[in-house]
Design a protein around this motif. Structure first.
Motif, PDB file in Angstrom:
ATOM      1  N   ASP A   1       0.833  -1.196   0.000  1.00 59.22           N
ATOM      2  CA  ASP A   1       0.000   0.000   0.000  1.00 59.22           C
ATOM      3  C   ASP A   1       0.875   1.257   0.000  1.00 59.22           C
ATOM      4  O   ASP A   1       2.084   1.185  -0.223  1.00 59.22           O
ATOM      5  CB  ASP A   1      -0.966  -0.021   1.183  1.00 59.22           C
ATOM      6  N   SER A   2       0.289   2.401   0.274  1.00 58.40           N
ATOM      7  CA  SER A   2       1.028   3.663   0.225  1.00 58.40           C
ATOM      8  C   SER A   2       2.094   3.771   1.304  1.00 58.40           C
ATOM      9  O   SER A   2       2.976   4.631   1.238  1.00 58.40           O
ATOM     10  CB  SER A   2       0.063   4.841   0.352  1.00 58.40           C
ATOM     11  N   THR A   3       2.024   2.896   2.294  1.00 56.13           N
ATOM     12  CA  THR A   3       3.055   2.871   3.343  1.00 56.13           C
ATOM     13  C   THR A   3       4.078   1.757   3.109  1.00 56.13           C
ATOM     14  O   THR A   3       4.897   1.482   3.987  1.00 56.13           O
ATOM     15  CB  THR A   3       2.411   2.701   4.735  1.00 56.13           C
ATOM     16  N   GLY A   4       4.011   1.103   1.953  1.00 55.32           N
ATOM     17  CA  GLY A   4       4.969   0.049   1.625  1.00 55.32           C
ATOM     18  C   GLY A   4       4.700  -1.261   2.314  1.00 55.32           C
ATOM     19  O   GLY A   4       5.566  -2.145   2.334  1.00 55.32           O
ATOM     20  N   VAL A   5       3.490  -1.449   2.842  1.00 55.25           N
ATOM     21  CA  VAL A   5       3.185  -2.592   3.705  1.00 55.25           C
ATOM     22  C   VAL A   5       2.312  -3.622   2.990  1.00 55.25           C
ATOM     23  O   VAL A   5       1.388  -3.270   2.255  1.00 55.25           O
ATOM     24  CB  VAL A   5       2.480  -2.123   4.993  1.00 55.25           C
ATOM     25  N   VAL A   6       2.613  -4.889   3.229  1.00 49.07           N
ATOM     26  CA  VAL A   6       1.695  -5.987   2.935  1.00 49.07           C
ATOM     27  C   VAL A   6       1.462  -6.739   4.233  1.00 49.07           C
ATOM     28  O   VAL A   6       2.345  -6.818   5.088  1.00 49.07           O
ATOM     29  CB  VAL A   6       2.224  -6.965   1.862  1.00 49.07           C
ATOM     30  N   SER A   7       0.261  -7.300   4.386  1.00 49.66           N
ATOM     31  CA  SER A   7      -0.088  -8.008   5.608  1.00 49.66           C
ATOM     32  C   SER A   7      -0.699  -9.360   5.272  1.00 49.66           C
ATOM     33  O   SER A   7      -1.464  -9.476   4.307  1.00 49.66           O
ATOM     34  CB  SER A   7      -1.082  -7.193   6.440  1.00 49.66           C
TER      35      SER A   7
END
Length: 246
Positions: A143-149
């Motif tokens: 996402d826009s914060t560079g995160v995948v979960s």
């Protein structure tokens, strides 16, 4: 071919893959505290802050065969076996001062509590046959914060390898940027496999390979170890930052 021999041959290839490491040293702090009586475990690691690419590692003998088919965040088997673990991976771009990278495609996969992988089996390398299953594999886009979960379980282990999670990162166009692996502290893994029989971790630790003796992690674990908090009963939360050259 036995899995152990196969992985040893792969490690020769992985060891020959160059990567730049600077600033950090093997003495960087990795601490963990485990209280098996209260079932409380917290593990912390020192993140690499030098803005160098995370070490490249072998994809291993069990990569996801059609990763684009498994765009999902919940990769659990659905059988209730294994201690729950949330996975948070942050992707940064070393070509942009390690600012977060939006739109990167991230595949992960790992073994179950018994050390087996889905999509494989029925061979001497893995006797249990799970060729028609696809659990513990998934794909997400940062996402826009560079995160995948992801929602998963704490991985098991198998002969000659320390506990680990495989990661393959692509750019938004599908170009491969990095194949690597995520490690866990030895103390945490030993605690889970010693105290977690009611969660399915029944193999114990006889023959367990620690990070320092692992063919993949022995020369680079400082840069690959995850930060993990939580416990068997409450579940674990894992976080890892991975630096790629995009």
């Amino acid at each position: 071919m036995e899995r152990k021999s196969f992985l040893k041959s792969l490690s020769i290839f992985a060891a020959s893959t160059p990567f730049v490491l600077s600033g950090c040293s093997k003495s960087d702090a990795i601490s963990s505290t485990t209280d098996s009586t209260t079932d409380s475990t917290t593990t912390s690691s020192t993140e690499d802050t030098t803005c160098t690419v995370t070490p490249t590692e072998t994809e291993g003998p069990f990569p996801t065969k059609s990763p684009s088919s498994y765009v999902r965040s919940d990769i659990t088997k659905g059988d209730g076996v294994g201690a729950s673990m949330s996975i948070k991976i942050i992707i940064t771009n070393t070509n942009d001062s390690c600012n977060v990278l939006e739109g990167a495609i991230v595949d992960i996969w790992h073994c179950d509590v018994n050390g087996d992988y889905s999509e494989y089996g029925g061979t001497t390398m893995q006797t249990n046959n799970y060729q028609s299953y696809h659990w513990l594999r998934g794909r997400q886009t940062t996402d826009s914060t560079g995160v995948v979960s992801f929602t998963s379980i704490f991985p098991g282990w198998y002969e000659s390898r320390a506990t680990h999670v495989h990661v393959h990162v692509y750019n938004s166009s599908g170009k491969s940027l990095l194949v690597t692996q995520i490690a866990f502290s030895d103390d945490l893994c030993i605690s889970v496999n010693t105290n977690g029989s009611s969660y399915g971790y029944t193999k114990g630790t006889s023959g367990y390979t620690k990070n320092a003796s692992d063919n993949v992690f022995s020369d680079s674990v400082t840069y690959e170890i995850a930060t993990v908090t939580g416990s068997l009963s409450a579940g674990f939360s894992m976080t890892k930052t991975i630096n790629v050259s995009a």
